[in-house]
Design a protein around this motif. Structure first.
Motif, PDB file in Angstrom:
ATOM      1  N   SER A 133       0.836  -1.207   0.000  1.00  0.00           N
ATOM      2  CA  SER A 133       0.000   0.000   0.000  1.00  0.00           C
ATOM      3  C   SER A 133       0.862   1.245   0.000  1.00  0.00           C
ATOM      4  CB  SER A 133      -0.940   0.013   1.217  1.00  0.00           C
ATOM      5  OG  SER A 133      -0.224  -0.130   2.418  1.00  0.00           O
ATOM      6  N   GLY A 134       0.351   2.268  -0.644  1.00  0.00           N
ATOM      7  CA  GLY A 134       1.021   3.557  -0.619  1.00  0.00           C
ATOM      8  C   GLY A 134       1.788   3.869  -1.891  1.00  0.00           C
ATOM      9  N   SER A 135       2.389   5.035  -1.883  1.00  0.00           N
ATOM     10  CA  SER A 135       3.131   5.525  -3.052  1.00  0.00           C
ATOM     11  C   SER A 135       4.539   4.936  -3.082  1.00  0.00           C
ATOM     12  CB  SER A 135       3.205   7.054  -3.016  1.00  0.00           C
ATOM     13  OG  SER A 135       3.859   7.482  -1.824  1.00  0.00           O
ATOM     14  N   ILE A 136       5.217   5.166  -4.196  1.00  0.00           N
ATOM     15  CA  ILE A 136       6.560   4.652  -4.409  1.00  0.00           C
ATOM     16  C   ILE A 136       7.557   5.807  -4.311  1.00  0.00           C
ATOM     17  CG2 ILE A 136       8.077   3.404  -5.987  1.00  0.00           C
ATOM     18  CD1 ILE A 136       5.667   1.805  -4.972  1.00  0.00           C
ATOM     19  N   PRO A 137       8.620   5.678  -3.512  1.00  0.00           N
ATOM     20  CA  PRO A 137       9.628   6.749  -3.429  1.00  0.00           C
ATOM     21  C   PRO A 137      10.273   7.024  -4.787  1.00  0.00           C
ATOM     22  CG  PRO A 137       9.948   5.108  -1.691  1.00  0.00           C
ATOM     23  CD  PRO A 137       8.947   4.540  -2.630  1.00  0.00           C
ATOM     24  N   ARG A 138      10.794   8.227  -4.939  1.00  0.00           N
ATOM     25  CA  ARG A 138      11.394   8.618  -6.217  1.00  0.00           C
ATOM     26  C   ARG A 138      12.600   7.771  -6.573  1.00  0.00           C
ATOM     27  NH1 ARG A 138      11.813  15.122  -5.801  1.00  0.00           N
ATOM     28  NH2 ARG A 138      13.224  14.488  -4.124  1.00  0.00           N
ATOM     29  N   VAL A 160      -2.752  -8.158  -1.304  1.00  0.00           N
ATOM     30  CA  VAL A 160      -3.676  -7.031  -1.225  1.00  0.00           C
ATOM     31  C   VAL A 160      -2.943  -5.793  -1.733  1.00  0.00           C
ATOM     32  CG1 VAL A 160      -5.065  -5.592   0.319  1.00  0.00           C
ATOM     33  CG2 VAL A 160      -4.825  -8.059   0.767  1.00  0.00           C
ATOM     34  N   VAL A 161      -3.577  -5.037  -2.608  1.00  0.00           N
ATOM     35  CA  VAL A 161      -2.944  -3.837  -3.158  1.00  0.00           C
ATOM     36  C   VAL A 161      -3.862  -2.636  -2.949  1.00  0.00           C
ATOM     37  CG1 VAL A 161      -1.926  -2.725  -5.188  1.00  0.00           C
ATOM     38  CG2 VAL A 161      -1.753  -5.217  -4.905  1.00  0.00           C
ATOM     39  N   ASP A 162      -3.332  -1.640  -2.259  1.00  0.00           N
ATOM     40  CA  ASP A 162      -4.051  -0.373  -2.063  1.00  0.00           C
ATOM     41  C   ASP A 162      -3.176   0.721  -2.651  1.00  0.00           C
ATOM     42  OD1 ASP A 162      -5.561   1.778  -1.307  1.00  0.00           O
ATOM     43  OD2 ASP A 162      -5.222   1.549   0.848  1.00  0.00           O
ATOM     44  N   ALA A 163      -3.414   1.030  -3.910  1.00  0.00           N
ATOM     45  CA  ALA A 163      -2.590   2.003  -4.622  1.00  0.00           C
ATOM     46  C   ALA A 163      -3.460   2.689  -5.668  1.00  0.00           C
ATOM     47  CB  ALA A 163      -1.386   1.312  -5.277  1.00  0.00           C
ATOM     48  N   THR A 164      -2.863   3.581  -6.434  1.00  0.00           N
ATOM     49  CA  THR A 164      -3.623   4.380  -7.384  1.00  0.00           C
ATOM     50  C   THR A 164      -3.192   4.117  -8.823  1.00  0.00           C
ATOM     51  OG1 THR A 164      -2.055   6.218  -7.152  1.00  0.00           O
ATOM     52  CG2 THR A 164      -3.972   6.220  -5.702  1.00  0.00           C
ATOM     53  N   ARG A 165      -4.101   4.347  -9.723  1.00  0.00           N
ATOM     54  CA  ARG A 165      -3.902   4.395 -11.163  1.00  0.00           C
ATOM     55  C   ARG A 165      -3.016   3.256 -11.682  1.00  0.00           C
ATOM     56  NH1 ARG A 165      -5.798   9.359 -13.373  1.00  0.00           N
ATOM     57  NH2 ARG A 165      -4.579   8.887 -15.234  1.00  0.00           N
ATOM     58  N   ASP A 166      -1.873   3.598 -12.319  1.00  0.00           N
ATOM     59  CA  ASP A 166      -1.045   2.589 -12.966  1.00  0.00           C
ATOM     60  C   ASP A 166      -0.486   1.582 -11.981  1.00  0.00           C
ATOM     61  OD1 ASP A 166      -1.549   3.808 -15.358  1.00  0.00           O
ATOM     62  OD2 ASP A 166       0.395   4.811 -15.511  1.00  0.00           O
ATOM     63  N   LEU A 167      -0.167   2.016 -10.753  1.00  0.00           N
ATOM     64  CA  LEU A 167       0.339   1.078  -9.752  1.00  0.00           C
ATOM     65  C   LEU A 167      -0.659  -0.054  -9.541  1.00  0.00           C
ATOM     66  CD1 LEU A 167       1.829   3.420  -6.974  1.00  0.00           C
ATOM     67  CD2 LEU A 167       3.081   1.987  -8.594  1.00  0.00           C
ATOM     68  N   LEU A 168      -1.923   0.278  -9.601  1.00  0.00           N
ATOM     69  CA  LEU A 168      -2.972  -0.716  -9.411  1.00  0.00           C
ATOM     70  C   LEU A 168      -3.271  -1.466 -10.704  1.00  0.00           C
ATOM     71  CD1 LEU A 168      -4.843  -1.823  -7.247  1.00  0.00           C
ATOM     72  CD2 LEU A 168      -6.503  -0.058  -7.832  1.00  0.00           C
ATOM     73  N   SER A 169      -3.411  -0.738 -11.795  1.00  0.00           N
ATOM     74  CA  SER A 169      -3.766  -1.367 -13.073  1.00  0.00           C
ATOM     75  C   SER A 169      -2.749  -2.427 -13.488  1.00  0.00           C
ATOM     76  CB  SER A 169      -3.874  -0.303 -14.166  1.00  0.00           C
ATOM     77  OG  SER A 169      -4.909   0.610 -13.893  1.00  0.00           O
ATOM     78  N   ASN A 170      -1.472  -2.150 -13.245  1.00  0.00           N
ATOM     79  CA  ASN A 170      -0.416  -3.026 -13.746  1.00  0.00           C
ATOM     80  C   ASN A 170      -0.294  -4.349 -12.997  1.00  0.00           C
ATOM     81  OD1 ASN A 170       0.190  -1.066 -15.625  1.00  0.00           O
ATOM     82  ND2 ASN A 170       1.895  -0.203 -14.457  1.00  0.00           N
ATOM     83  N   LEU A 178      -7.154  -8.886  -3.219  1.00  0.00           N
ATOM     84  CA  LEU A 178      -8.007  -7.729  -2.938  1.00  0.00           C
ATOM     85  C   LEU A 178      -7.338  -6.461  -3.441  1.00  0.00           C
ATOM     86  CD1 LEU A 178     -10.514  -6.501  -1.357  1.00  0.00           C
ATOM     87  CD2 LEU A 178      -8.921  -6.179   0.555  1.00  0.00           C
ATOM     88  N   ILE A 179      -8.132  -5.600  -4.079  1.00  0.00           N
ATOM     89  CA  ILE A 179      -7.676  -4.244  -4.378  1.00  0.00           C
ATOM     90  C   ILE A 179      -8.689  -3.273  -3.765  1.00  0.00           C
ATOM     91  CG2 ILE A 179      -6.462  -4.900  -6.491  1.00  0.00           C
ATOM     92  CD1 ILE A 179      -8.843  -3.788  -8.080  1.00  0.00           C
ATOM     93  N   LYS A 180      -8.201  -2.074  -3.384  1.00  0.00           N
ATOM     94  CA  LYS A 180      -9.105  -1.122  -2.729  1.00  0.00           C
ATOM     95  C   LYS A 180      -8.946   0.283  -3.319  1.00  0.00           C
ATOM     96  CE  LYS A 180      -8.741   1.506   0.680  1.00  0.00           C
ATOM     97  NZ  LYS A 180      -9.497   2.633   0.050  1.00  0.00           N
ATOM     98  N   PRO A 181      -9.531   0.531  -4.465  1.00  0.00           N
ATOM     99  CA  PRO A 181      -9.581   1.920  -4.933  1.00  0.00           C
ATOM    100  C   PRO A 181     -10.716   2.656  -4.226  1.00  0.00           C
ATOM    101  CG  PRO A 181     -10.709   0.508  -6.493  1.00  0.00           C
ATOM    102  CD  PRO A 181     -10.165  -0.406  -5.418  1.00  0.00           C
ATOM    103  N   ASN A 182     -10.574   3.977  -4.088  1.00  0.00           N
ATOM    104  CA  ASN A 182     -11.757   4.730  -3.674  1.00  0.00           C
ATOM    105  C   ASN A 182     -12.537   5.133  -4.932  1.00  0.00           C
ATOM    106  OD1 ASN A 182     -10.735   7.241  -4.709  1.00  0.00           O
ATOM    107  ND2 ASN A 182      -9.609   7.578  -2.808  1.00  0.00           N
ATOM    108  N   ASN A 183     -13.687   5.736  -4.749  1.00  0.00           N
ATOM    109  CA  ASN A 183     -14.539   6.027  -5.905  1.00  0.00           C
ATOM    110  C   ASN A 183     -13.866   6.967  -6.905  1.00  0.00           C
ATOM    111  OD1 ASN A 183     -14.775   7.932  -3.794  1.00  0.00           O
ATOM    112  ND2 ASN A 183     -16.734   8.681  -4.544  1.00  0.00           N
ATOM    113  N   HIS A 184     -13.084   7.942  -6.404  1.00  0.00           N
ATOM    114  CA  HIS A 184     -12.405   8.873  -7.309  1.00  0.00           C
ATOM    115  C   HIS A 184     -11.289   8.159  -8.084  1.00  0.00           C
ATOM    116  CE1 HIS A 184     -14.679  12.071  -5.494  1.00  0.00           C
ATOM    117  NE2 HIS A 184     -14.188  11.787  -4.302  1.00  0.00           N
TER     118      HIS A 184
END
Length: 305
Positions: A133-138, A160-170, A178-184
């Motif tokens: 879960s979370g973002s990836i450091p630079r 279980v993956v809780d991440a956004t956009r491409d991190l999740l899609s890939n 389990l994946i957990k996107p929010n509605n946005h």
């Protein structure tokens, strides 16, 4: 065993300032320090619910030492990799009417450090749960989630993956448990704005078609929806309360869901406990305590959820 991964843990310095004024000297009314990072939040709430787990990730410098020390008092194990260059983040969370965050950079994570993480992941066995879960450091490639899941593919590990956009899609092609996107975030993945629960269910099912087993969609004050691997759709409301804190609510939902699922295998129970945990954190100044979670769980039951 349950494992969480936090690539960029932090010390969260949370300050309350009445009538914050930019460009002036402001004095805090309240202040506190917590271990931050989405994976550590999940670990903390899992431990509060009685589920032992191990936190993996990278720490550095005196702030990393303090994170490790504090984790030792939170009821779960840590097995961090100590990075040579830089220091773990200090994130400032300013509360004054609106919430403002200033997040640090974090240490420089090298290929050698990542290789050490893979060595730790080699210890996972069939039936274990790994929460990313979370973002990836630079300093890391942004396909690190995908590479980890590919590395563990076909080993019987529930991811279980809780991440956004491409991190999740890939990662969908590797069938995460389990994946957990929010509605946005769900809408952003398809380039649409979602306004109804029916639309969210439709696009959640599209994520299942792409490979996800279970899709948990959080909708803040509108509750949550779960589309289970069996094709069932469960909808959960939110209990009554005053929102005091948005940090860690989604992570608490993930922790509550996993705890509920492990208790009896019921997706309905898992969704209810996850919703109670997320709400309990939102209604608290920090991460929720078990007593508060169970109180809201019973409230949801009484409301017919």
């Amino acid at each position: 065993m349950i494992y969480t991964v936090t690539f960029n843990p932090a010390l969260d310095y949370v300050v309350q300032v009445d009538h914050f004024t930019l460009g002036s000297v402001n004095r805090t009314e309240q202040e506190s320090i917590f271990c931050g990072g989405k994976g550590l939040n999940v670990s903390t709430v899992l431990a509060a619910l009685g589920f032992g787990n191990t936190a993996l990730g990278f720490v550095a410098g005196f702030t990393g030492d303090e994170i490790e020390r504090r984790v030792g008092n939170l009821g779960f194990r840590s097995d961090f990799i100590h990075v040579e260059h830089g220091m773990s983040r200090i994130n400032v969370k300013l509360k004054s009417g609106e919430e403002t965050e200033i997040n640090g950079i974090g240490p420089e994570i090298t290929k050698k450090d990542v290789d050490l993480l893979y060595e730790k992941l080699d210890c996972l066995t069939k039936g274990d749960i790994l929460i990313l879960s979370g973002s990836i450091p630079r300093s890391l490639d942004d396909d690190i989630y995908e590479r980890i899941i590919k590395y563990l593919d076909n080993k019987g590990i529930r991811i279980v993956v809780d991440a956004t956009r491409d991190l999740l899609s890939n990662v969908l092609t590797y069938h995460p448990f389990l994946i957990k996107p929010n509605n946005h975030e769900l809408g952003e993945m398809f380039g649409v704005t979602l306004e109804t629960v029916e639309e969210m269910i439709h696009y959640g099912k599209l994520l299942q078609e792409k490979g996800a087993e279970n899709v948990l969609i959080s909708m803040a004050g509108d509750g949550a929806v779960l589309i289970s691997e069996k094709g069932e759709v469960f909808q959960m409301g939110v209990p009554f309360g005053t929102v005091k804190n948005s940090v860690g609510a989604g992570d608490s939902m993930v922790a509550g869901f996993i705890a509920g699922y492990l208790e009896n295998g019921s997706y309905e129970h898992a969704l209810r406990l996850g919703s109670a945990a997320g709400s309990a954190t939102a209604f608290s100044q920090g991460l929720a305590a078990k007593e508060d979670i169970m109180k809201l769980y019973e409230e949801l039951l009484k409301e017919g959820y």
